[in-house]
Write an enzyme that holds these catalytic residues in place. Sequence first.
Site, mmCIF file in Angstrom:
data_model
loop_
_atom_site.group_PDB
_atom_site.id
_atom_site.type_symbol
_atom_site.label_atom_id
_atom_site.label_comp_id
_atom_site.label_asym_id
_atom_site.label_seq_id
_atom_site.Cartn_x
_atom_site.Cartn_y
_atom_site.Cartn_z
ATOM 1 C CB CYS A 133 4.029 -12.252 -1.400
ATOM 2 S SG CYS A 133 3.802 -11.460 -3.004
ATOM 3 C CB SER A 140 0.910 -13.549 -4.970
ATOM 4 O OG SER A 140 1.415 -12.513 -5.761
ATOM 5 C CG HIS A 195 -4.006 -12.006 -5.413
ATOM 6 N ND1 HIS A 195 -5.039 -11.105 -5.433
ATOM 7 C CD2 HIS A 195 -2.909 -11.313 -5.804
ATOM 8 C CE1 HIS A 195 -4.559 -9.918 -5.792
ATOM 9 N NE2 HIS A 195 -3.279 -10.008 -6.012
ATOM 10 C CG HIS A 224 4.954 -16.995 -3.335
ATOM 11 N ND1 HIS A 224 3.839 -16.568 -2.670
ATOM 12 C CD2 HIS A 224 5.418 -15.927 -4.030
ATOM 13 C CE1 HIS A 224 3.635 -15.298 -2.951
ATOM 14 N NE2 HIS A 224 4.577 -14.874 -3.769
ATOM 15 C CB CYS A 263 8.080 -13.572 -4.179
ATOM 16 S SG CYS A 263 6.894 -12.658 -5.211
HETATM 17 N N1 APR Z 1 -3.818 3.421 -6.128
HETATM 18 C C1 APR Z 1 -2.573 3.501 -5.570
HETATM 19 N N2 APR Z 1 -2.106 2.600 -4.688
HETATM 20 C C2 APR Z 1 -2.922 1.593 -4.328
HETATM 21 C C3 APR Z 1 -4.231 1.446 -4.859
HETATM 22 C C4 APR Z 1 -4.670 2.433 -5.796
HETATM 23 N N3 APR Z 1 -5.885 2.384 -6.331
HETATM 24 N N4 APR Z 1 -4.796 0.357 -4.304
HETATM 25 C C5 APR Z 1 -3.876 -0.182 -3.480
HETATM 26 N N5 APR Z 1 -2.751 0.560 -3.481
HETATM 27 C C6 APR Z 1 -1.502 0.333 -2.729
HETATM 28 C C7 APR Z 1 -1.727 -0.142 -1.308
HETATM 29 O O1 APR Z 1 -2.005 0.946 -0.446
HETATM 30 C C8 APR Z 1 -0.401 -0.822 -1.002
HETATM 31 O O2 APR Z 1 0.539 0.076 -0.426
HETATM 32 O O3 APR Z 1 -0.775 -0.712 -3.353
HETATM 33 C C9 APR Z 1 0.105 -1.287 -2.369
HETATM 34 C C10 APR Z 1 0.123 -2.797 -2.557
HETATM 35 O O4 APR Z 1 1.026 -3.334 -1.664
HETATM 36 P P1 APR Z 1 0.873 -4.764 -0.947
HETATM 37 O O5 APR Z 1 -0.559 -5.026 -0.651
HETATM 38 O O6 APR Z 1 1.868 -4.806 0.149
HETATM 39 O O7 APR Z 1 1.260 -5.793 -2.140
HETATM 40 P P2 APR Z 1 2.659 -6.404 -2.649
HETATM 41 O O8 APR Z 1 2.989 -7.637 -1.861
HETATM 42 O O9 APR Z 1 3.673 -5.320 -2.752
HETATM 43 O O10 APR Z 1 2.236 -6.909 -4.105
HETATM 44 C C11 APR Z 1 1.771 -5.997 -5.076
HETATM 45 O O11 APR Z 1 2.376 -7.427 -6.901
HETATM 46 O O12 APR Z 1 3.088 -9.635 -6.893
HETATM 47 C C12 APR Z 1 2.019 -8.788 -7.057
HETATM 48 O O13 APR Z 1 0.118 -10.117 -6.388
HETATM 49 C C13 APR Z 1 0.942 -9.048 -6.039
HETATM 50 O O14 APR Z 1 -0.639 -7.790 -7.218
HETATM 51 C C14 APR Z 1 0.208 -7.766 -6.088
HETATM 52 C C15 APR Z 1 1.309 -6.723 -6.321
HETATM 53 ZN ZN ZN Z 2 4.893 -12.938 -4.403
#
Ligand code: APR
Ligand code: ZN
Length: 376
Positions: free
Chosen positions: A47, A49, A52, A69, A176
């Site tokens: 994930c 996170s 992070h 997680h 998650c």
């Molecule tokens: N505008 C639009 N989309 C964006 C931007 C932006 N400025 N920046 C990033 N993205 C998109 C990415 O291209 C990606 O498809 O946001 C998506 C994030 O997806 P993942 O990196 O796969 O993250 P994910 O595991 O889905 O988690 C998203 O939720 O639990 C929280 O910590 C986690 O903050 C994170 C969020």
């Molecule tokens: Zn998570």
Amino acid sequence: MATAGKVIKCKAAVAWAPGKPLSVEEVEVAPPKAGEVRIKIVATGICHSDDHVLKGSLPNVEFPVIPGHEGAGIVESTGEGVTSVKPGDKVIPLCLAQCGECSYCRNPESNFCQKSHISGPQNLLPDKTSRFTCKGKQIYHFLWVSTFSEYTVVPEYAVAKIDAAAPLDKVCLFGCGFSTGYGAAINTAKVKPGSTCAVFGLGGVGLSAVMGCKAAGAARIIAVDINKDKFAKAKELGATDCINPRDFKKPIQEVITEMTGQGVDYSFEAIGHRDTMIAALASCNMNTGLCVMIGELDSGSEISIDPTLLLTGRTWKGTMLGGWKSRECIPKLVASYLEKKFNSDLLITHTLPFAKVNEGFELLRAGKSIRSVLLF
Ligand code: APR
Ligand code: ZN
Ligand code: ZN
């Protein structure tokens, strides 16, 4: 099991310090103490996170740590007094516990147990000791669950027993990503049939929110991402419109307001950026719009908004694990999955052996994966 009561040596991915790749090591996992459960993790998702954590931007995490997680596994042994699970049971370790006793757990409206990482860091088990060592050093737990270890020890109230028929390499996402996004739409926003929604960020979490909006009967689901490669999957899961903020000169909230007349009924932020949190809030209609914050900002970050956004009537909410009371609801979600009420398998783009954990993170950072599942 033959290993009960003994220290187990196994593989785990250790983050020795912030900013470094994970290193796959042999670790020792001590037996569970009273009220604890030792689990053989079979599969774990990656994930955002967890990334992070690796960057050192998640609050209250201590290094060296075993992250992860989003796992699923089988109970190996239990400590004294454990009654709800037994060796051989299939389980999902819970990054948000359900102790059942605190005032939040007793409130039917809330899922945020006071035994949470935000109320008190979960880097050590409740007795303030770790069950992990590596090369003679104590290793910290992460959110109590540390699913990037082949064996992990968690308190009983942070374990959900699931159906014996559940495929662990698929339902690990319920620990998650899937539960968080899907529940944000179903529980936190309570999306109504015929409504309009916008989902910012089309990773595992945001796409699960798209699935939740669709399941709730939304008529229009606008999916927003700067990576257009995510659009095909978003459409497959229920998005009606896909837009890239970089294709427009004006702010995306203005684009969404024009597309819908006055803004959407529900918006979701699943990225974790200040700007997109504000854009998501401004994208819902000023009278009755509801914006749900799912993404996490870096530790210590703050956000400031024009209060008019809220004065006019919008509601801004946050959600943890999609509002599900974890021990009670995750098994029900697994049951719905087995009844084919939704297909969360579509979120899994890669399945990798555990040794390729760093490759999994590279795929995530490059925007090439939705969910990678690691198999032990
Ligand atoms: N505008 C639009 N989309 C964006 C931007 C932006 N400025 N920046 C990033 N993205 C998109 C990415 O291209 C990606 O498809 O946001 C998506 C994030 O997806 P993942 O990196 O796969 O993250 P994910 O595991 O889905 O988690 C998203 O939720 O639990 C929280 O910590 C986690 O903050 C994170 C969020
Ligand atoms: Zn998570
Ligand atoms: Zn509680």
